[in-house]
Design a protein around this motif. Structure first.
Motif, PDB file in Angstrom:
ATOM      1  N   GLU A  47     -32.070 -25.227 102.636  1.00  0.00           N
ATOM      2  CA  GLU A  47     -31.783 -26.444 101.878  1.00  0.00           C
ATOM      3  C   GLU A  47     -32.599 -26.482 100.585  1.00  0.00           C
ATOM      4  O   GLU A  47     -32.084 -26.829  99.521  1.00  0.00           O
ATOM      5  CB  GLU A  47     -32.078 -27.689 102.720  1.00  0.00           C
ATOM      6  N   TYR A  49     -33.852 -23.883  99.023  1.00  0.00           N
ATOM      7  CA  TYR A  49     -33.332 -22.795  98.203  1.00  0.00           C
ATOM      8  C   TYR A  49     -32.077 -23.228  97.456  1.00  0.00           C
ATOM      9  O   TYR A  49     -31.934 -23.000  96.258  1.00  0.00           O
ATOM     10  CB  TYR A  49     -33.042 -21.585  99.101  1.00  0.00           C
ATOM     11  N   SER A  50     -31.157 -23.893  98.166  1.00  0.00           N
ATOM     12  CA  SER A  50     -29.905 -24.350  97.559  1.00  0.00           C
ATOM     13  C   SER A  50     -30.134 -25.377  96.461  1.00  0.00           C
ATOM     14  O   SER A  50     -29.383 -25.444  95.498  1.00  0.00           O
ATOM     15  CB  SER A  50     -28.980 -24.956  98.617  1.00  0.00           C
ATOM     16  N   HIS A  53     -33.646 -22.407  92.972  1.00  0.00           N
ATOM     17  CA  HIS A  53     -34.449 -21.219  93.260  1.00  0.00           C
ATOM     18  C   HIS A  53     -34.520 -20.341  92.021  1.00  0.00           C
ATOM     19  O   HIS A  53     -33.755 -20.530  91.075  1.00  0.00           O
ATOM     20  CB  HIS A  53     -33.858 -20.434  94.439  1.00  0.00           C
ATOM     21  N   ASP A  55     -33.817 -17.367  89.678  1.00  0.00           N
ATOM     22  CA  ASP A  55     -32.638 -16.537  89.503  1.00  0.00           C
ATOM     23  C   ASP A  55     -32.861 -15.159  90.131  1.00  0.00           C
ATOM     24  O   ASP A  55     -33.839 -14.479  89.812  1.00  0.00           O
ATOM     25  CB  ASP A  55     -32.335 -16.400  88.009  1.00  0.00           C
ATOM     26  N   ASN A  59     -33.529 -15.462  99.899  1.00  0.00           N
ATOM     27  CA  ASN A  59     -34.122 -16.513 100.726  1.00  0.00           C
ATOM     28  C   ASN A  59     -34.427 -15.955 102.106  1.00  0.00           C
ATOM     29  O   ASN A  59     -33.529 -15.544 102.834  1.00  0.00           O
ATOM     30  CB  ASN A  59     -33.164 -17.700 100.817  1.00  0.00           C
ATOM     31  N   VAL A 123     -32.379 -21.811  89.146  1.00  0.00           N
ATOM     32  CA  VAL A 123     -30.932 -22.017  89.177  1.00  0.00           C
ATOM     33  C   VAL A 123     -30.548 -22.692  90.490  1.00  0.00           C
ATOM     34  O   VAL A 123     -31.302 -22.681  91.451  1.00  0.00           O
ATOM     35  CB  VAL A 123     -30.169 -20.674  89.025  1.00  0.00           C
ATOM     36  N   THR A 124     -29.355 -23.269  90.522  1.00  0.00           N
ATOM     37  CA  THR A 124     -28.828 -23.858  91.745  1.00  0.00           C
ATOM     38  C   THR A 124     -27.530 -23.151  92.113  1.00  0.00           C
ATOM     39  O   THR A 124     -26.876 -22.549  91.256  1.00  0.00           O
ATOM     40  CB  THR A 124     -28.555 -25.368  91.593  1.00  0.00           C
ATOM     41  N   GLU A 125     -27.174 -23.273  93.366  1.00  0.00           N
ATOM     42  CA  GLU A 125     -25.942 -22.619  93.833  1.00  0.00           C
ATOM     43  C   GLU A 125     -24.732 -23.443  93.501  1.00  0.00           C
ATOM     44  O   GLU A 125     -24.737 -24.611  93.375  1.00  0.00           O
ATOM     45  CB  GLU A 125     -26.001 -22.398  95.339  1.00  0.00           C
TER      46      GLU A 125
END
Length: 125
Positions: A47, A49-50, A53, A55, A59, A123-125
């Protein structure tokens, strides 16, 4: 506790007198070079990480109960940079990896310190 109070008084005095210019909790104060061969490891939960995180980071959740078996799948001869949210879990992960025979592991501390030190964007997913 007498020692704790003395330390607190000393820190307070240093702050008031301007003797303490800056303080950082980052275990890595200098720049960290990240190459194409460097494996950047985020040891936070899925969670976390999403939510954001570095670039290119992988994880591997330290608190999953499977960290040692998951990290054992990685090359112990490779170069690693490890980070978490604040630096506590990254320190634990680095110690675990070193005990497992990983030779080149850098603790980049918390995500903000790691982003600064490596130059990698969050960055985010």
């Amino acid at each position: 506790m007498r020692i704790r109070h003395s330390f607190t008084a000393l820190v307070t005095l240093a702050l008031v007198s301007g003797g303490l210019v800056s303080c950082t909790a980052s275990p890595q104060a200098t720049a960290i070079e990240v190459t194409e061969q460097t494996i950047v490891v985020d040891v936070r939960t899925a969670e976390e990480y999403s939510a954001g995180h570095l670039d290119g980071a992988v994880n591997v959740n330290l608190q999953s109960g499977r960290f040692e078996s998951e990290i054992a799948e990685y090359d112990p001869e490779a170069e690693y940079v490890v980070y978490c949210r604040t630096g506590s879990r990254s320190a634990q992960a680095v110690a675990t990896m070193e005990a497992a025979g990983f030779d080149d592991v850098t603790d980049a501390g918390g995500i903000d310190s790691a982003a600064s030190a490596t130059g990698l964007p969050i960055v985010t997913e």
